[in-house]
Scaffold this motif. Structure first.
Motif, short mmCIF file in Angstrom:
data_model
loop_
_atom_site.label_atom_id
_atom_site.label_comp_id
_atom_site.label_asym_id
_atom_site.label_seq_id
_atom_site.Cartn_x
_atom_site.Cartn_y
_atom_site.Cartn_z
N ILE A 14 79.07 -43.71 76.74
CA ILE A 14 79.25 -44.75 77.76
C ILE A 14 79.63 -44.04 79.05
O ILE A 14 80.75 -43.55 79.22
CB ILE A 14 80.34 -45.77 77.36
CG1 ILE A 14 80.06 -46.31 75.95
CG2 ILE A 14 80.39 -46.91 78.37
CD1 ILE A 14 81.15 -47.21 75.39
N GLU A 15 78.65 -43.90 79.93
CA GLU A 15 78.80 -43.08 81.15
C GLU A 15 77.87 -43.63 82.21
O GLU A 15 76.69 -43.86 81.93
CB GLU A 15 78.48 -41.62 80.78
CG GLU A 15 78.19 -40.69 81.94
CD GLU A 15 79.42 -40.43 82.80
OE1 GLU A 15 79.50 -41.06 83.89
OE2 GLU A 15 80.27 -39.64 82.40
N ASP A 16 78.38 -43.87 83.41
CA ASP A 16 77.55 -44.48 84.45
C ASP A 16 76.82 -43.46 85.30
O ASP A 16 75.79 -43.79 85.91
CB ASP A 16 78.41 -45.38 85.35
CG ASP A 16 79.54 -44.62 86.01
OD1 ASP A 16 80.20 -43.81 85.30
OD2 ASP A 16 79.77 -44.80 87.21
N GLN A 17 77.31 -42.22 85.36
CA GLN A 17 76.64 -41.23 86.20
C GLN A 17 75.42 -40.69 85.47
O GLN A 17 75.52 -40.03 84.44
CB GLN A 17 77.60 -40.09 86.53
CG GLN A 17 78.22 -40.21 87.91
CD GLN A 17 79.28 -39.15 88.09
OE1 GLN A 17 80.38 -39.27 87.56
NE2 GLN A 17 78.94 -38.11 88.81
N ARG A 18 74.24 -40.98 86.06
CA ARG A 18 72.99 -40.69 85.37
C ARG A 18 72.81 -39.22 85.01
O ARG A 18 72.38 -38.90 83.91
CB ARG A 18 71.81 -41.08 86.26
CG ARG A 18 71.46 -42.52 86.13
CD ARG A 18 70.23 -42.78 86.91
NE ARG A 18 69.91 -44.20 86.92
CZ ARG A 18 68.72 -44.68 87.16
NH1 ARG A 18 67.72 -43.85 87.42
NH2 ARG A 18 68.50 -45.97 87.15
N LEU A 58 83.47 -41.73 76.05
CA LEU A 58 83.76 -42.82 76.97
C LEU A 58 84.24 -42.30 78.32
O LEU A 58 85.27 -41.63 78.41
CB LEU A 58 84.85 -43.71 76.34
CG LEU A 58 85.38 -44.88 77.16
CD1 LEU A 58 84.28 -45.87 77.47
CD2 LEU A 58 86.52 -45.55 76.40
N ASP A 59 83.48 -42.61 79.35
CA ASP A 59 83.90 -42.22 80.69
C ASP A 59 85.05 -43.14 81.13
O ASP A 59 85.06 -44.33 80.80
CB ASP A 59 82.72 -42.35 81.66
CG ASP A 59 83.04 -41.79 83.03
OD1 ASP A 59 83.86 -40.85 83.11
OD2 ASP A 59 82.48 -42.29 84.02
N LEU A 60 85.98 -42.58 81.88
CA LEU A 60 87.14 -43.38 82.33
C LEU A 60 86.72 -44.34 83.44
O LEU A 60 87.01 -45.53 83.39
CB LEU A 60 88.24 -42.43 82.81
CG LEU A 60 89.58 -43.05 83.20
CD1 LEU A 60 90.23 -43.76 82.03
CD2 LEU A 60 90.51 -41.97 83.73
N GLY A 61 86.00 -43.81 84.45
CA GLY A 61 85.60 -44.64 85.58
C GLY A 61 84.23 -45.24 85.35
O GLY A 61 83.22 -44.53 85.42
N LEU A 62 84.18 -46.54 85.08
CA LEU A 62 82.91 -47.20 84.76
C LEU A 62 82.80 -48.49 85.56
O LEU A 62 83.81 -49.16 85.80
CB LEU A 62 82.86 -47.57 83.27
CG LEU A 62 82.70 -46.47 82.25
CD1 LEU A 62 82.93 -47.02 80.85
CD2 LEU A 62 81.31 -45.85 82.32
N PRO A 63 81.59 -48.89 85.91
CA PRO A 63 81.42 -50.21 86.53
C PRO A 63 81.64 -51.33 85.50
O PRO A 63 81.44 -51.13 84.31
CB PRO A 63 79.97 -50.20 87.03
CG PRO A 63 79.29 -49.12 86.28
CD PRO A 63 80.33 -48.16 85.82
N VAL A 108 88.18 -33.10 80.55
CA VAL A 108 88.12 -33.21 82.01
C VAL A 108 86.79 -32.64 82.50
O VAL A 108 86.38 -31.56 82.09
CB VAL A 108 89.29 -32.45 82.65
CG1 VAL A 108 89.20 -32.54 84.17
CG2 VAL A 108 90.63 -33.02 82.18
N LYS A 109 86.10 -33.40 83.36
CA LYS A 109 84.85 -32.93 83.96
C LYS A 109 85.18 -31.90 85.04
O LYS A 109 86.15 -32.08 85.76
CB LYS A 109 84.10 -34.10 84.61
CG LYS A 109 83.67 -35.19 83.68
CD LYS A 109 83.14 -36.35 84.52
CE LYS A 109 82.73 -37.51 83.66
NZ LYS A 109 82.34 -38.68 84.45
N PRO A 110 84.37 -30.86 85.22
CA PRO A 110 83.23 -30.51 84.38
C PRO A 110 83.69 -29.79 83.11
O PRO A 110 84.69 -29.09 83.14
CB PRO A 110 82.43 -29.58 85.28
CG PRO A 110 83.46 -28.89 86.12
CD PRO A 110 84.57 -29.89 86.30
CA CA Z 1 82.10 -42.68 86.06
#
Ligand code: CA
Length: 229
Positions: A14-18, A58-63, A108-110
């Motif tokens: 679950i990640e919004d950044q393509r 799971l990404d933390l920042g999601l729409p 943590v990214k990256p």
């Molecule tokens: Ca994000």
């Protein structure tokens, strides 16, 4: 080394950044895992609730719904699927909030893709009851919920009986000595064989008595073992 089917994980990403999602998908798929992807929190929660996954990335920042809220709803719904949370910032506060909402690990990214895969495997090992205490002869035990399963029946166990069954399942069909079982259930200066007998009696009532064939056998003067009928 080519992946083998037994090491395949079913992973929900679950990640919004393509670009990040595509990188993770490509790498994990190339390693033989089955991938599914959702680009926002609402569809991700829906998929996590109704799909059958070994682990969720799971990404933390999601729409639409952020990762913390998603994780919170997932746990509230009683879903224990392990969750590895991704975040852009390495702050203690994020980490603590993530764990408080039920995340199992944190990256943590990256990050290096190999590390992601290693972490996913590690949390799946910790979570997978079949690996923690393998099923034997149709009897399984999930230590997370202290629940045994046999013949499609769910059998909740008290803690001591759960610990004993876990040890017996891991060693099956080998004999487990009285001393080993006592040590596992009560600790170093734990109980005596009489207390062990009592617990084994109760365990038998729970996992053997309702069924046609007994699996749990005494080896007189030595210990106990599970035997395939
Ligand atoms: Ca994000």
């Amino acid at each position: 080394m080519p992946p083998t089917p037994s090491t395949t994980l079913r992973i929900l990403l679950i990640e919004d950044q393509r670009d990040i999602a595509a990188n993770i998908w490509d790498f994990l798929e190339s390693r033989g895992h089955e991938m599914d992807h959702c680009p926002d929190g609402v569809s991700g929660l829906e998929r996590a609730l109704h799909g059958n996954f070994d682990v969720v990335v799971l990404d933390l920042g999601l729409p639409r719904m952020d990762g913390l809220e998603l994780c919170h709803h997932l746990r509230e719904a009683g879903r224990g699927v392990p969750v590895l949370m991704l975040t852009a910032r390495d702050t203690l506060e994020d980490k603590l909030r993530g764990f408080a909402e039920g995340a199992d690990d944190y990256l943590v990214k990256p990050f290096a893709m190999r590390e992601l895969e290693a972490r996913l495997r590690a949390i799946c090992r910790r979570h997978n009851p079949m690996e923690a205490a393998p099923a034997f002869a149709g009897l399984a035990f999930d230590p997370r919920t202290m629940t045994a399963w046999r013949g499609g029946r769910r059998i909740p166990l008290p803690r001591l009986q759960g610990v004993l069954l876990g040890v017996l399942l891991r060693e099956a069909p080998r004999i487990v000595s009285h001393a080993t079982l006592i040590g596992a259930a009560w600790g170093e200066d734990g109980a005596d064989t009489a207390a062990l007998q009592t617990q084994i009696y109760e365990l038998r009532n729970a996992v053997d008595k309702p069924f046609d064939t007994p699996l749990l056998h005494s080896v007189r003067g030595v210990g106990y073992r599970l035997v395939e009928p």
